[in-house]
Motif scaffolding. Structure first.
Motif: not given
Length: 381
Positions: A175-178, A231-234, A243-247, A249-257
């Protein structure tokens, strides 16, 4: 099938080697296609996360099996010596060859990689380096240093809270990246520890009767399919209008899923019967899984070496010829990995097994040990 006190050992699971092959294919897709549409799906991230989950499962299983079987000092020596002789020879060979060939900045940075500090260099410089893929190997080594005392020295009852803590801490760290911190902190162990912990969770679940409910969730095919679809949808590229994917979503949630989906798949491979995941047990995939470490270590160094010493490679950088270029890179990577397996890795594994018949945490032997299941918890743990 062998029997141990209080344990049931399941035979070698070829599907896990097949899963390694799939993971390395995904990494190849990221590194060898140079296609932005493919890269937008983050196949490399999925492949690396799958490797980490599998590693967390196997290493935790091995350590749990060895816990209490010898003095802790002896266990530490065995574990780290085996890990060194399994992983270091092809790794140091790749470093040496790169230095001789003058690629990947290895003549100046060799010591950084040799000390497994590649991920710290990337995070410090905030840019990818010539041998940037070595960051994952650095994360693995740092995980071993952390995980051996966690599994062997801590009371057994503490291990599950530690795993849960890692699963919660990593997304918080990312989340620090966000909030504006460099995305290059993603190569550090705190960012990746949830994937390793997800694998460790599988190793704990199959040994803990009180967690049978969670085991049922991991074994639920519907749950695996649902996680995979989400995961495929995200991962799907966002339309330009959005625009760009929310940070977050891209960096925090998807890797966990991705980690949880991989954990579920691994658990189902361990429990596979009959034709379950039979495609992962295809001999070609299984062999590719066996040499996957060499494939990973050498593949990223192939393009710069060929560009430097085969000038004609420049003519394959446009249009359909890119496919030919990618195929050449893959073939050369396989040749190097096969050479490493046949003449370095496998002979060393065989020699180590003869010198230490107690077992070694690799390949088929790894998976036999990793599949061991205690039907009841150890007294006092």
């Amino acid at each position: 099938m062998t029997q141990q006190a209080g344990q049931r050992t399941i035979p070698y699971i070829p599907q896990l080697d097949g899963l390694r092959a799939v993971a390395v294919f995904l990494v190849f897709a990221e590194h060898f296609t140079y296609n932005e549409f493919i890269r937008d799906w983050s196949p490399g991230m999925v492949g690396v996360r799958t490797f980490f989950v599998l590693s967390g499962f196997l290493i935790t299983s091995i350590l749990l099996n060895q816990r209490g079987t010898a003095p802790n000092g002896m266990l530490a020596r065995r574990f780290f010596v085996r890990r060194f002789f399994r992983l270091a020879p092809p790794f140091y060979l790749a470093i040496g060859l790169s230095a001789v060939l003058g690629i990947a900045g290895m003549r100046t940075d060799w010591w950084v990689h040799a000390l497994y500090l590649s991920n710290f260099q990337i995070a410090w410089e905030q840019q990818w380096i010539g041998a940037g893929h070595f960051w994952t190997l650095a994360v693995e080594e740092q995980f071993y240093l952390l995980w051996f005392p966690a599994v062997i020295l801590l009371p057994r009852r503490w291990l599950l809270p530690v795993i849960i803590g890692c699963l919660l801490f990593a997304p918080g760290f990312r989340m620090l990246m966000v909030f504006g911190v460099s995305t290059f902190i993603d190569v550090l162990l705190p960012s990746q520890i949830d994937s390793l912990a997800a694998g460790a969770l599988v190793a704990i679940v199959v040994r803990t009767p009180a967690l049978v409910w969670l085991d049922r969730v991991l074994l639920d095919r519907t749950c695996l399919v649902a996680l995979s679809v989400i995961v495929l949808i995200l991962l799907a590229p966002f339309p330009e209008a959005l625009g760009q994917k929310p940070f977050s979503l891209q960096w925090v949630l998807v890797p966990l899923l991705v980690s949880f989906a991989s954990a579920s798949l691994i658990r189902q491979c361990v429990a596979a019967r009959g034709t379950d995941f039979a495609w992962l047990a295809h001999p070609a995939l299984v062999h590719m899984g066996k040499i996957s470490y060499g494939l990973y270590v050498f593949h990223y160094l192939v393009p710069p070496a060929l560009y430097l010493y085969v000038p004609a490679m420049e003519y394959l950088a446009e249009g359909p010829l890119k496919l030919v270029r990618s195929l050449i890179w893959i073939i050369v990577s396989f040749i190097l990995a096969e050479f490493s397996w046949r003449f370095l890795e496998h002979p060393l594994m065989q020699r180590r097994r003869r010198l230490d018949p107690a077992g070694s945490p690799d390949s088929a032997d790894t998976q036999r040990k990793a599949a061991s299941v205690r039907p009841v918890a150890e007294p006092g743990e």
